[in-house]
Design a protein around this motif. Sequence first.
Motif, mmCIF file in Angstrom:
data_model
loop_
_atom_site.group_PDB
_atom_site.id
_atom_site.type_symbol
_atom_site.label_atom_id
_atom_site.label_comp_id
_atom_site.label_asym_id
_atom_site.label_seq_id
_atom_site.Cartn_x
_atom_site.Cartn_y
_atom_site.Cartn_z
ATOM 1 N N PHE A 116 0.867 -1.186 0.000
ATOM 2 C CA PHE A 116 0.000 0.000 0.000
ATOM 3 C C PHE A 116 0.902 1.233 0.000
ATOM 4 C CE2 PHE A 116 -2.083 -3.450 2.203
ATOM 5 C CZ PHE A 116 -3.372 -3.454 1.707
ATOM 6 N N ASP A 117 0.751 2.103 -0.982
ATOM 7 C CA ASP A 117 1.580 3.313 -1.061
ATOM 8 C C ASP A 117 0.852 4.490 -0.429
ATOM 9 O OD1 ASP A 117 3.194 1.667 -2.560
ATOM 10 O OD2 ASP A 117 3.673 3.217 -4.030
ATOM 11 N N CYS A 118 0.648 4.425 0.853
ATOM 12 C CA CYS A 118 -0.092 5.508 1.524
ATOM 13 C C CYS A 118 0.143 5.431 3.023
ATOM 14 C CB CYS A 118 -1.587 5.392 1.223
ATOM 15 S SG CYS A 118 -2.299 3.826 1.741
ATOM 16 N N ASP A 119 -0.426 6.375 3.726
ATOM 17 C CA ASP A 119 -0.399 6.318 5.186
ATOM 18 C C ASP A 119 -1.345 5.182 5.622
ATOM 19 O OD1 ASP A 119 0.389 8.297 7.611
ATOM 20 O OD2 ASP A 119 -1.570 7.382 7.994
ATOM 21 N N ALA A 120 -1.012 4.557 6.764
ATOM 22 C CA ALA A 120 -1.848 3.439 7.222
ATOM 23 C C ALA A 120 -3.294 3.870 7.436
ATOM 24 C CB ALA A 120 -1.267 2.850 8.501
ATOM 25 N N SER A 121 -3.489 5.123 7.872
ATOM 26 C CA SER A 121 -4.856 5.585 8.153
ATOM 27 C C SER A 121 -5.705 5.646 6.873
ATOM 28 C CB SER A 121 -4.828 6.945 8.842
ATOM 29 O OG SER A 121 -4.171 7.880 8.017
ATOM 30 N N ASP A 122 -5.050 5.599 5.702
ATOM 31 C CA ASP A 122 -5.795 5.617 4.440
ATOM 32 C C ASP A 122 -6.023 4.216 3.860
ATOM 33 O OD1 ASP A 122 -6.071 8.390 4.391
ATOM 34 O OD2 ASP A 122 -4.013 8.609 3.645
ATOM 35 N N VAL A 123 -5.545 3.204 4.561
ATOM 36 C CA VAL A 123 -5.758 1.821 4.102
ATOM 37 C C VAL A 123 -7.129 1.364 4.604
ATOM 38 C CG1 VAL A 123 -4.960 -0.571 4.308
ATOM 39 C CG2 VAL A 123 -3.289 1.285 4.108
ATOM 40 N N ASN A 124 -7.871 0.715 3.730
ATOM 41 C CA ASN A 124 -9.161 0.168 4.144
ATOM 42 C C ASN A 124 -8.897 -1.071 5.025
ATOM 43 O OD1 ASN A 124 -11.641 -1.012 4.394
ATOM 44 N ND2 ASN A 124 -12.226 -0.690 2.246
ATOM 45 N N PRO A 125 -9.319 -1.047 6.285
ATOM 46 C CA PRO A 125 -9.010 -2.189 7.181
ATOM 47 C C PRO A 125 -9.466 -3.530 6.615
ATOM 48 C CG PRO A 125 -9.942 -0.367 8.437
ATOM 49 C CD PRO A 125 -10.068 0.015 6.982
ATOM 50 N N THR A 126 -10.510 -3.530 5.786
ATOM 51 C CA THR A 126 -10.985 -4.816 5.252
ATOM 52 C C THR A 126 -9.992 -5.411 4.240
ATOM 53 O OG1 THR A 126 -12.265 -3.733 3.533
ATOM 54 C CG2 THR A 126 -13.439 -4.224 5.586
ATOM 55 N N ASP A 127 -9.014 -4.596 3.792
ATOM 56 C CA ASP A 127 -7.991 -5.117 2.875
ATOM 57 C C ASP A 127 -6.915 -5.905 3.614
ATOM 58 O OD1 ASP A 127 -9.244 -4.054 0.706
ATOM 59 O OD2 ASP A 127 -7.992 -2.245 0.618
ATOM 60 N N ILE A 128 -6.942 -5.823 4.943
ATOM 61 C CA ILE A 128 -5.912 -6.544 5.722
ATOM 62 C C ILE A 128 -6.522 -7.834 6.254
ATOM 63 C CG2 ILE A 128 -4.210 -6.365 7.592
ATOM 64 C CD1 ILE A 128 -3.753 -4.230 5.488
ATOM 65 N N THR A 129 -6.619 -8.814 5.401
ATOM 66 C CA THR A 129 -7.097 -10.133 5.825
ATOM 67 C C THR A 129 -6.199 -11.206 5.214
ATOM 68 O OG1 THR A 129 -8.659 -10.036 4.001
ATOM 69 C CG2 THR A 129 -9.580 -9.725 6.215
ATOM 70 N N PRO A 130 -5.914 -12.281 5.941
ATOM 71 C CA PRO A 130 -6.254 -12.528 7.344
ATOM 72 C C PRO A 130 -5.502 -11.567 8.273
ATOM 73 C CG PRO A 130 -5.404 -14.515 6.239
ATOM 74 C CD PRO A 130 -5.134 -13.382 5.340
ATOM 75 N N ARG A 131 -6.009 -11.485 9.512
ATOM 76 C CA ARG A 131 -5.441 -10.547 10.484
ATOM 77 C C ARG A 131 -3.995 -10.909 10.848
ATOM 78 N NH1 ARG A 131 -8.774 -7.340 13.694
ATOM 79 N NH2 ARG A 131 -10.865 -7.211 12.853
ATOM 80 N N PRO A 132 -3.093 -9.933 10.819
ATOM 81 C CA PRO A 132 -1.693 -10.241 11.166
ATOM 82 C C PRO A 132 -1.479 -10.465 12.667
ATOM 83 C CG PRO A 132 -1.943 -7.921 10.606
ATOM 84 C CD PRO A 132 -3.272 -8.558 10.366
ATOM 85 N N GLU A 133 -0.564 -11.369 12.981
ATOM 86 C CA GLU A 133 -0.204 -11.660 14.374
ATOM 87 C C GLU A 133 1.006 -10.841 14.813
ATOM 88 O OE1 GLU A 133 -0.727 -13.950 12.102
ATOM 89 O OE2 GLU A 133 -2.385 -15.180 12.839
ATOM 90 N N PHE A 134 1.726 -10.301 13.829
ATOM 91 C CA PHE A 134 2.928 -9.527 14.153
ATOM 92 C C PHE A 134 2.913 -8.257 13.302
ATOM 93 C CE2 PHE A 134 7.926 -9.727 13.887
ATOM 94 C CZ PHE A 134 8.007 -8.558 14.612
ATOM 95 N N CYS A 135 2.908 -7.093 13.967
ATOM 96 C CA CYS A 135 2.959 -5.803 13.271
ATOM 97 C C CYS A 135 4.228 -5.078 13.700
ATOM 98 C CB CYS A 135 1.766 -4.914 13.628
ATOM 99 S SG CYS A 135 0.170 -5.657 13.307
ATOM 100 N N PHE A 136 4.864 -4.418 12.750
ATOM 101 C CA PHE A 136 6.089 -3.667 13.047
ATOM 102 C C PHE A 136 5.930 -2.243 12.520
ATOM 103 C CE2 PHE A 136 10.725 -2.861 11.795
ATOM 104 C CZ PHE A 136 11.077 -2.460 13.072
ATOM 105 N N ILE A 137 6.063 -1.270 13.424
ATOM 106 C CA ILE A 137 5.856 0.141 13.064
ATOM 107 C C ILE A 137 7.211 0.834 12.925
ATOM 108 C CG2 ILE A 137 4.881 2.331 13.870
ATOM 109 C CD1 ILE A 137 2.681 0.702 15.295
#
Length: 262
Positions: A116-137
């Motif tokens: 995704f070439d954008c800020d995370a707040s502009d990503v549609n949450p429904t595009d993140i499936t399946p749900r990740p178990e590990f996130c790195f900021i």
Amino acid sequence: MSDFEPRLEQLDIGLFQPISTQTSRGDKRSLLKLQACARQPGQYRYLEIGSHLGGTLQPHYVDPRCERIFSIDKRPAAQPDERGIIYEYHDNSTERMRANLRTAYPQADHDRLVTFDCDASDVNPTDITPRPEFCFIDGEHTNPAVLSDFAFCRQVCADDAVIAFHDTCFVFEGVRQIQRDLTAEGVRFIGVKLGGSVYAILLGEACDRLLAELKPLVEDEAAYFERAQLELERMHLQNRYPILRMLDYPRKIFRRLRRKVG
Ligand SMILES: C[S@@+](CC[C@H](N)C(=O)[O-])C[C@H]1O[C@@H](n2cnc3c(N)ncnc32)[C@H](O)[C@@H]1O
């Protein structure tokens, strides 16, 4: 990569080659340990905010248990930072990152990577499936950005996920705010300062499952945050009075000499 599992087990930081990354040895060991924790139950999903050249994606790219990799990177030409300096990223593109990964790992399953070439707040949450178990900021290193990125990760991650931060020495105020917010919300979590500048928030059942495992890497959080605050204040002073930077040189040379003579 046939020897991947033993290398991950040994926290072999060579797994962060050949693509260069902006992480220290301590960061790399902490990230490999978190990856080893995420993959324990079997398949896992990884989400990263701020991927640049793909350096911190690569251990997941070669992990046969990593089912999906989400990479979110706004790729601005320049970005603000809590240090008070604008950081520039030249030739920073998703095409370049994908090419790096394809060249370094021709055998890997490239379709697992979703970008995704954008800020995370502009990503549609429904595009993140399946749900990740590990996130790195590791995107924009400002406190408001870290708060916003964390809010997004929480919205899309698994209930017992781990959300980790890089360069916590610059965004510790944001991390402190997150701790206060989670406590006020009554969310079950544990925050751990790991090696390098990595900080991890364990959510829900991850608290029981992972704390003992991470313990060998856990550091004194209060002391780290205190040191980070002093260092950040010193940087702000140096930005305001650049002459102070020159006064720093003799101090560094003196320290180096003292180390040499023992
Ligand atoms: C420190 S670099 C990431 C380094 C990478 N994790 C590594 O070590 O290999 C920061 C990245 O964050 C990206 N970035 C800047 N602002 C962002 C934002 N608001 N949202 C997502 N990514 C952002 C930049 O384009 C840059 O690629």
